[in-house]
Scaffold this motif. Structure first.
Motif, short mmCIF file in Angstrom:
data_model
loop_
_atom_site.label_atom_id
_atom_site.label_comp_id
_atom_site.label_asym_id
_atom_site.label_seq_id
_atom_site.Cartn_x
_atom_site.Cartn_y
_atom_site.Cartn_z
N GLY A 22 0.83 -1.21 0.00
CA GLY A 22 0.00 0.00 0.00
C GLY A 22 0.86 1.25 0.00
O GLY A 22 0.54 2.24 -0.68
N PHE A 23 1.95 1.20 0.75
CA PHE A 23 2.89 2.33 0.78
C PHE A 23 3.52 2.56 -0.60
O PHE A 23 3.63 3.70 -1.06
CB PHE A 23 4.00 2.06 1.81
N LEU A 24 3.90 1.48 -1.27
CA LEU A 24 4.47 1.61 -2.61
C LEU A 24 3.45 2.18 -3.59
O LEU A 24 3.79 3.03 -4.44
CB LEU A 24 4.96 0.25 -3.11
N LEU A 25 2.21 1.73 -3.47
CA LEU A 25 1.15 2.24 -4.34
C LEU A 25 0.96 3.74 -4.12
O LEU A 25 0.85 4.51 -5.09
CB LEU A 25 -0.16 1.50 -4.05
N MET A 26 0.94 4.16 -2.87
CA MET A 26 0.80 5.57 -2.54
C MET A 26 1.97 6.39 -3.09
O MET A 26 1.77 7.45 -3.70
CB MET A 26 0.71 5.73 -1.02
N SER A 27 3.20 5.89 -2.92
CA SER A 27 4.38 6.59 -3.41
C SER A 27 4.36 6.72 -4.93
O SER A 27 4.67 7.77 -5.49
CB SER A 27 5.65 5.86 -2.97
N PHE A 28 3.99 5.63 -5.59
CA PHE A 28 3.92 5.62 -7.04
C PHE A 28 2.92 6.65 -7.56
O PHE A 28 3.22 7.46 -8.43
CB PHE A 28 3.54 4.21 -7.51
N LEU A 29 1.72 6.63 -7.00
CA LEU A 29 0.66 7.49 -7.50
C LEU A 29 0.88 8.96 -7.15
O LEU A 29 0.41 9.85 -7.87
CB LEU A 29 -0.69 7.01 -6.97
N THR A 30 1.61 9.24 -6.06
CA THR A 30 1.94 10.62 -5.73
C THR A 30 2.80 11.25 -6.82
O THR A 30 2.55 12.37 -7.27
CB THR A 30 2.68 10.69 -4.38
N ALA A 31 3.83 10.51 -7.26
CA ALA A 31 4.69 11.01 -8.32
C ALA A 31 3.95 11.08 -9.66
O ALA A 31 4.19 11.98 -10.46
CB ALA A 31 5.93 10.12 -8.45
N VAL A 32 3.04 10.14 -9.90
CA VAL A 32 2.25 10.16 -11.13
C VAL A 32 1.40 11.43 -11.20
O VAL A 32 1.35 12.12 -12.22
CB VAL A 32 1.34 8.92 -11.22
N THR A 33 0.73 11.75 -10.10
CA THR A 33 -0.15 12.92 -10.07
C THR A 33 0.61 14.21 -10.38
O THR A 33 0.18 15.02 -11.21
CB THR A 33 -0.83 13.05 -8.69
N ASP A 34 1.74 14.42 -9.70
CA ASP A 34 2.52 15.64 -9.89
C ASP A 34 2.95 15.81 -11.34
O ASP A 34 2.78 16.88 -11.94
CB ASP A 34 3.76 15.63 -8.98
N ASN A 35 3.52 14.76 -11.90
CA ASN A 35 4.02 14.84 -13.27
C ASN A 35 2.89 14.88 -14.29
O ASN A 35 3.00 15.57 -15.31
CB ASN A 35 4.94 13.65 -13.56
N MET A 36 1.80 14.18 -14.02
CA MET A 36 0.67 14.18 -14.94
C MET A 36 0.05 15.58 -15.04
O MET A 36 -0.21 16.09 -16.13
CB MET A 36 -0.39 13.17 -14.49
N TYR A 37 -0.19 16.20 -13.89
CA TYR A 37 -0.78 17.53 -13.91
C TYR A 37 0.17 18.56 -14.51
O TYR A 37 -0.25 19.44 -15.27
CB TYR A 37 -1.18 17.95 -12.49
N ARG A 38 1.45 18.44 -14.18
CA ARG A 38 2.44 19.38 -14.71
C ARG A 38 2.45 19.36 -16.24
O ARG A 38 2.39 20.40 -16.89
CB ARG A 38 3.82 19.04 -14.17
N TRP A 39 2.53 18.15 -16.81
CA TRP A 39 2.64 18.05 -18.27
C TRP A 39 1.28 18.07 -18.95
O TRP A 39 1.20 18.03 -20.18
CB TRP A 39 3.44 16.81 -18.64
N LEU A 40 0.21 18.16 -18.17
CA LEU A 40 -1.11 18.45 -18.73
C LEU A 40 -1.26 19.95 -18.96
O LEU A 40 -1.72 20.38 -20.03
CB LEU A 40 -2.20 17.95 -17.79
N ILE A 41 -0.87 20.76 -17.97
CA ILE A 41 -1.10 22.20 -18.09
C ILE A 41 -0.07 22.89 -18.98
O ILE A 41 -0.37 23.94 -19.55
CB ILE A 41 -1.15 22.88 -16.71
N ILE A 42 1.13 22.32 -19.12
CA ILE A 42 2.16 22.98 -19.93
C ILE A 42 1.73 23.09 -21.40
O ILE A 42 1.76 24.19 -21.97
CB ILE A 42 3.52 22.28 -19.78
N PRO A 43 1.33 22.00 -22.08
CA PRO A 43 0.89 22.17 -23.47
C PRO A 43 -0.36 23.02 -23.61
O PRO A 43 -0.52 23.74 -24.59
CB PRO A 43 0.64 20.73 -23.94
N ILE A 44 -1.25 22.96 -22.62
CA ILE A 44 -2.46 23.79 -22.66
C ILE A 44 -2.10 25.27 -22.53
O ILE A 44 -2.62 26.12 -23.25
CB ILE A 44 -3.44 23.36 -21.56
N ALA A 45 -1.19 25.58 -21.61
CA ALA A 45 -0.75 26.97 -21.44
C ALA A 45 -0.04 27.47 -22.70
O ALA A 45 -0.21 28.63 -23.11
CB ALA A 45 0.17 27.08 -20.22
N LYS A 46 0.76 26.61 -23.31
CA LYS A 46 1.45 27.00 -24.54
C LYS A 46 0.47 27.21 -25.69
O LYS A 46 0.64 28.11 -26.51
CB LYS A 46 2.49 25.93 -24.91
#
Length: 334
Positions: A22-46
């Motif tokens: 469960g800890f590994l799942l939480m760690s994995f998804l935390t990094a996924v969220t940050d990077n997913m949102y970051r690279w979602l808004i960058i092309p939209i902002a551009k």
């Protein structure tokens, strides 16, 4: 009192337990969220930038600013909120801290999608900063709880697994964010982005709930009202140990190069190679895979020791790779 009777010792479980998974799942998804949102808004902002009546030079400057903001909003909180992260990790149970911060992530990604819908760039990046802050505040509890839920003989393996899932999550989040950004721009719909981000955030909460209960390390710890003072104290302590300082500077240097490369790949792929925004994700994924392969090779070549001779070899390889990218641009070698 023997080691076996220490509080929490008997509750430590194996690397295949529900708690650690469960800890590994939480760690994995935390990094996924940050990077997913970051690279979602960058092309939209551009894309929003290109919809305005601007010169080519203004667009290039705007692109660079957007990429820089994407990095700063995620990295700066780790510098600013480090003392508060330490306080949260020690004052409360690390499990409790993790659950509440992961719950906050569910709300933040919903607000992030709402800001994209409204087309308000400052709010989009403000939410990214808050996601970075959430990850920064979570960091002490996330890494500190490993020794509380895993037996001492498994600590090295556990840390390696956490590093691995974080790397894989960065790759997955970057690629997914790029694809979501491309889909959103093509179909003018945020539904898929909302569902993807919320599912990842909610599953992260589920992972945190699976972690076994652990006690607070220091329930009477006072809140560090002035984080600058505490940060300066930590820096002074760091500079007093030359060996640790050198290692820290080396890590900071290579992470800075990696961040610079990540930002420049976006400009390089779209500007020099003439590719689309969605194709940038492929190059970023390859870069991340290279980091993973290099990490494995470094461990194998070191033979279980701290081998500083690998550092100049790695730096030389990076320099050669940069020259090759310039010489062979447009070629399959790229």
């Amino acid at each position: 009192m023997s080691a076996s009777t220490l509080p929490g010792h008997q509750s430590q479980s194996s690397l295949t337990s529900v708690s650690f998974l469960g800890f590994l799942l939480m760690s994995f998804l935390t990094a996924v969220t940050d990077n997913m949102y970051r690279w979602l808004i960058i092309p939209i902002a551009k894309a929003q930038l290109r919809s305005q009546n601007l010169t080519e030079q203004q667009i290039e400057s705007g692109d660079s600013f957007i990429l820089s903001m994407g990095l700063v909003c995620l990295v700066l909180p780790f510098v600013v909120f480090a003392p508060w992260s330490s306080w949260l990790g020690d004052r409360f149970s690390k499990r409790t801290t993790t659950i509440w911060l992961k719950a906050a992530e569910v709300i933040l990604v919903a607000l992030g999608v709402a800001s994209i819908y409204l087309g308000h760039q400052p709010t989009m990046f403000a939410i990214l900063f808050l996601l970075g802050s959430q990850s920064a505040l979570l960091s002490t509890a996330k890494y500190g709880i490993i020794s509380e839920i895993v037996p001492p003989q498994s600590l090295s393996a556990a840390n390696g697994m956490v590093a691995l899932v974080t790397l894989v999550a960065s790759i997955a989040g970057t690629g997914a964010g790029m694809l979501l950004g491309d889909y959103t721009l093509k179909h003018q719909s945020l539904l898929l982005a909302l569902v993807a981000l919320e599912c990842v955030a909610v599953l992260g909460v589920v992972g945190s709930l699976l972690i076994q209960r652990v006690p607070s390390a220091n329930p009477s710890l006072e809140f560090p009202w002035n984080p600058i003072t505490y940060s300066w104290r930590d820096l002074t302590l760091l500079m007093s140990d030359r060996a640790v300082l050198r290692v820290t500077l080396g890590i900071a240097f290579f992470w800075s190069l990696a961040s610079l490369a990540q930002m420049n790949i976006d400009v390089y792929v779209m500007g020099e190679l003439g590719k689309t925004q969605s194709e940038v994700g492929i190059y970023l994924t390859v870069l991340s895979l290279g980091v993973g392969l290099g990490s494995v090779l470094a461990g194998w070549l070191s033979g279980g020791r701290v081998e500083l001779g690998i550092v100049p070899a790695g730096a030389l390889l990076m320099a050669v790779a940069c020259v090759l990218l310039f010489v062979f641009k447009g070629s399959a070698i790229t």
